[in-house]
Design a protein around this motif. Structure first.
Motif, mmCIF file in Angstrom:
data_model
loop_
_atom_site.group_PDB
_atom_site.id
_atom_site.type_symbol
_atom_site.label_atom_id
_atom_site.label_comp_id
_atom_site.label_asym_id
_atom_site.label_seq_id
_atom_site.Cartn_x
_atom_site.Cartn_y
_atom_site.Cartn_z
ATOM 1 N N GLU A 140 0.830 -1.203 0.000
ATOM 2 C CA GLU A 140 0.000 0.000 0.000
ATOM 3 C C GLU A 140 0.865 1.254 0.000
ATOM 4 O OE1 GLU A 140 -3.123 0.105 2.906
ATOM 5 O OE2 GLU A 140 -3.359 -2.075 2.864
ATOM 6 N N ASP A 141 0.467 2.238 -0.816
ATOM 7 C CA ASP A 141 1.275 3.441 -0.994
ATOM 8 C C ASP A 141 1.523 4.181 0.316
ATOM 9 O OD1 ASP A 141 1.588 3.004 -3.650
ATOM 10 O OD2 ASP A 141 0.129 4.494 -4.327
ATOM 11 N N HIS A 142 0.523 4.249 1.188
ATOM 12 C CA HIS A 142 0.718 5.016 2.427
ATOM 13 C C HIS A 142 1.771 4.361 3.323
ATOM 14 C CE1 HIS A 142 -1.892 2.054 4.478
ATOM 15 N NE2 HIS A 142 -1.449 2.574 5.611
ATOM 16 N N LEU A 143 1.893 3.018 3.252
ATOM 17 C CA LEU A 143 2.932 2.339 4.029
ATOM 18 C C LEU A 143 4.315 2.593 3.440
ATOM 19 C CD1 LEU A 143 1.545 -1.172 5.082
ATOM 20 C CD2 LEU A 143 2.184 0.733 6.559
ATOM 21 N N VAL A 144 4.405 2.578 2.118
ATOM 22 C CA VAL A 144 5.683 2.877 1.460
ATOM 23 C C VAL A 144 6.128 4.292 1.818
ATOM 24 C CG1 VAL A 144 6.898 3.080 -0.742
ATOM 25 C CG2 VAL A 144 5.161 1.314 -0.445
ATOM 26 N N ASP A 145 5.199 5.232 1.755
ATOM 27 C CA ASP A 145 5.490 6.623 2.086
ATOM 28 C C ASP A 145 5.997 6.740 3.512
ATOM 29 O OD1 ASP A 145 5.728 9.167 1.171
ATOM 30 O OD2 ASP A 145 3.637 9.719 1.407
ATOM 31 N N LEU A 146 5.325 6.047 4.408
ATOM 32 C CA LEU A 146 5.684 6.068 5.820
ATOM 33 C C LEU A 146 7.100 5.502 6.033
ATOM 34 C CD1 LEU A 146 3.287 4.816 8.582
ATOM 35 C CD2 LEU A 146 5.596 3.929 8.485
ATOM 36 N N LEU A 147 7.377 4.388 5.375
ATOM 37 C CA LEU A 147 8.695 3.758 5.500
ATOM 38 C C LEU A 147 9.802 4.669 4.987
ATOM 39 C CD1 LEU A 147 7.743 0.175 4.316
ATOM 40 C CD2 LEU A 147 8.513 0.791 6.597
ATOM 41 N N LEU A 148 9.549 5.329 3.870
ATOM 42 C CA LEU A 148 10.545 6.236 3.299
ATOM 43 C C LEU A 148 10.797 7.431 4.212
ATOM 44 C CD1 LEU A 148 9.359 6.016 -0.392
ATOM 45 C CD2 LEU A 148 11.592 5.307 0.446
ATOM 46 N N ASN A 178 8.885 -6.921 -9.453
ATOM 47 C CA ASN A 178 8.863 -7.334 -10.853
ATOM 48 C C ASN A 178 7.980 -6.342 -11.608
ATOM 49 O OD1 ASN A 178 8.464 -8.533 -13.340
ATOM 50 N ND2 ASN A 178 8.161 -10.586 -12.516
ATOM 51 N N PRO A 179 8.524 -5.630 -12.607
ATOM 52 C CA PRO A 179 7.726 -4.632 -13.339
ATOM 53 C C PRO A 179 6.436 -5.179 -13.919
ATOM 54 C CG PRO A 179 10.047 -4.499 -13.955
ATOM 55 C CD PRO A 179 9.892 -5.736 -13.110
ATOM 56 N N GLU A 180 6.383 -6.480 -14.165
ATOM 57 C CA GLU A 180 5.153 -7.073 -14.699
ATOM 58 C C GLU A 180 3.999 -6.979 -13.712
ATOM 59 O OE1 GLU A 180 6.007 -11.055 -15.827
ATOM 60 O OE2 GLU A 180 7.443 -10.504 -17.395
ATOM 61 N N GLU A 181 4.337 -6.857 -12.421
ATOM 62 C CA GLU A 181 3.300 -6.758 -11.385
ATOM 63 C C GLU A 181 2.834 -5.320 -11.180
ATOM 64 O OE1 GLU A 181 2.077 -9.371 -10.058
ATOM 65 O OE2 GLU A 181 3.549 -10.886 -10.649
ATOM 66 N N GLY A 182 3.422 -4.373 -11.914
ATOM 67 C CA GLY A 182 3.046 -2.967 -11.766
ATOM 68 C C GLY A 182 4.193 -2.130 -11.240
ATOM 69 N N GLU A 183 4.295 -0.901 -11.726
ATOM 70 C CA GLU A 183 5.369 0.003 -11.316
ATOM 71 C C GLU A 183 5.011 0.686 -9.994
ATOM 72 O OE1 GLU A 183 8.224 0.419 -12.717
ATOM 73 O OE2 GLU A 183 8.007 -0.491 -14.683
ATOM 74 N N LEU A 184 6.038 1.097 -9.277
ATOM 75 C CA LEU A 184 5.843 1.924 -8.088
ATOM 76 C C LEU A 184 5.548 3.349 -8.546
ATOM 77 C CD1 LEU A 184 6.116 1.468 -4.988
ATOM 78 C CD2 LEU A 184 8.404 2.424 -5.159
ATOM 79 N N ARG A 185 4.675 4.052 -7.813
ATOM 80 C CA ARG A 185 4.342 5.424 -8.204
ATOM 81 C C ARG A 185 5.615 6.272 -8.278
ATOM 82 N NH1 ARG A 185 1.639 8.866 -5.223
ATOM 83 N NH2 ARG A 185 1.515 7.714 -3.291
ATOM 84 N N PRO A 186 5.764 7.125 -9.332
ATOM 85 C CA PRO A 186 6.979 7.924 -9.495
ATOM 86 C C PRO A 186 7.315 8.766 -8.275
ATOM 87 C CG PRO A 186 5.631 8.054 -11.476
ATOM 88 C CD PRO A 186 4.817 7.319 -10.454
ATOM 89 N N GLN A 187 6.285 9.294 -7.587
ATOM 90 C CA GLN A 187 6.535 10.143 -6.418
ATOM 91 C C GLN A 187 7.226 9.357 -5.312
ATOM 92 O OE1 GLN A 187 3.716 9.718 -8.117
ATOM 93 N NE2 GLN A 187 2.256 11.383 -7.802
ATOM 94 N N LEU A 188 6.914 8.061 -5.206
ATOM 95 C CA LEU A 188 7.538 7.230 -4.186
ATOM 96 C C LEU A 188 8.886 6.693 -4.665
ATOM 97 C CD1 LEU A 188 4.422 5.232 -2.917
ATOM 98 C CD2 LEU A 188 5.509 7.210 -1.854
ATOM 99 N N LEU A 189 8.937 6.289 -5.923
ATOM 100 C CA LEU A 189 10.173 5.747 -6.478
ATOM 101 C C LEU A 189 11.297 6.775 -6.398
ATOM 102 C CD1 LEU A 189 11.504 3.368 -7.891
ATOM 103 C CD2 LEU A 189 10.672 4.257 -10.062
#
Length: 333
Positions: A140-148, A178-189
């Motif tokens: 989930e994006d909010h967890l990735v954001d939090l971790l970063l 794996n890019p086949e599973e979908g990219e990470l949002r550019p703002q997070l990447l």
């Protein structure tokens, strides 16, 4: 069972370089590894963590704090004697809740005794080590954001259910996908320090050598680890020397100019590109035992530091790595 030795990993030089550079300077901001399945992404990360020497921690500290942490954070670190423990390597499962990641009120003790006690989460366990997230593009994006956010600040702050806790959480964040599973949002990447593209080797010799080494490791894990122990020790010594050296290295003005010119040439968004190039080149110079940071270090780290920060150009469908290499050739020859 013994871990697969870091020095025994075949090819994947850019991924290994990015991991080593992040071990020298965790402030770079972690490593994002995108690539094919079965290309050694998690193997390399685990191998590096197991390679590093044990760390000294306060025995009864729930966060694995050092004496330096204790001086800053006080009684939350405990008061016991020092003990040695392995560098933490924590896997973050995709289904982890925010409470499991951050930590929360220990409900069992609260119900039993009415005492409000903080139960540390995965960030506390990863302190002074590695936090690894497989298939991070599915988290989930909010967890990735939090971790970063925590990875950048080196501190976790929890304020909920009447608790107010602040504890150290310095770790190298490693995400793979794996890019086949979908990219990470550019703002997070963009907030990852380094990004690496991993591909299945197409060199027959490399593929044969991978099979040979994997078979040897499965047959006798301990013996295989001993065979590569000397090479792993060489890497360990490079890391130890690099950690000491990086603090005293300064980046010359001409190298700072190289970083800025390259970021402008490739159209990198924001200023994180320059900062990561500077830190990455400095850490790479320290890892290689160089006396100064030079243009060659900037060029070597540029693809990892910039490929995930490029604006999409509808008139240029060239891949980001090729665009960076082209800019390097045009600027520096």
């Amino acid at each position: 069972m013994a871990r697969f030795p870091f020095s025994a990993i075949v090819a994947q030089d850019e991924m290994k370089q990015a991991l080593l550079v992040s071990a020298i300077d965790p402030a770079i901001g972690g490593v994002m590894v995108f690539g094919d399945r079965g290309t050694g992404k998690s193997t390399a990360a685990r191998a590096l963590a197991s390679l590093l020497p044990p760390i000294s921690t306060i025995k009864d500290c729930p966060f694995g704090c050092s004496k330096k942490d204790q001086a800053r954070y006080g009684k939350i670190c405990g008061t016991g004697p020092l003990r040695k423990r392995a560098v933490p390597f924590v896997d973050l499962p995709l289904g982890a809740t925010e409470d499991r990641v951050l930590g929360a009120l220990d409900l069992e003790r609260a119900l039993r005794s009415g005492e409000k006690v903080f139960e540390p989460g995965l960030l506390a366990k990863a302190h002074r080590g590695f936090l690894y997230i497989d298939e991070i593009n599915l988290l989930e994006d909010h967890l990735v954001d939090l971790l970063l956010d925590v990875a950048a600040s080196g501190e976790n702050v929890v304020e909920r259910e009447g608790l107010s806790v602040r504890h150290p959480a310095r770790f190298v964040l490693i995400g793979s996908g794996n890019p086949e599973e979908g990219e990470l949002r550019p703002q997070l990447l963009d907030r990852f320090g380094l990004s690496v593209e991993v591909r299945t080797p197409d060199n027959i010799t490399d593929r044969i050598e991978i099979m040979r080494r994997c078979a040897a490791q499965e047959r006798d894990p301990d013996g295989f680890a001993k065979d590569w122990a000397d090479e792993d020790q060489k890497i360990l010594r490079k890391i130890a020397r690099g950690k000491k050296k990086v603090e005293n290295l300064t980046v010359p003005e001409e190298v700072l100019a190289d970083c800025a010119e390259l970021c402008v040439a490739v159209g990198a968004d924001g200023l994180r590109g320059e900062l990561t190039l500077m830190r990455g080149a400095k850490a790479l110079a320290a890892l290689n035992g160089s006396r100064s940071v030079r243009r060659e270090h900037v060029i070597a780290i540029a693809p990892s530091a910039l490929r995930h920060r490029l604006r999409r150009d509808v008139l240029d469908e060239t891949g980001s790595t090729a665009r960076i290499e082209r800019a390097v050739n045009e600027l520096f020859g």
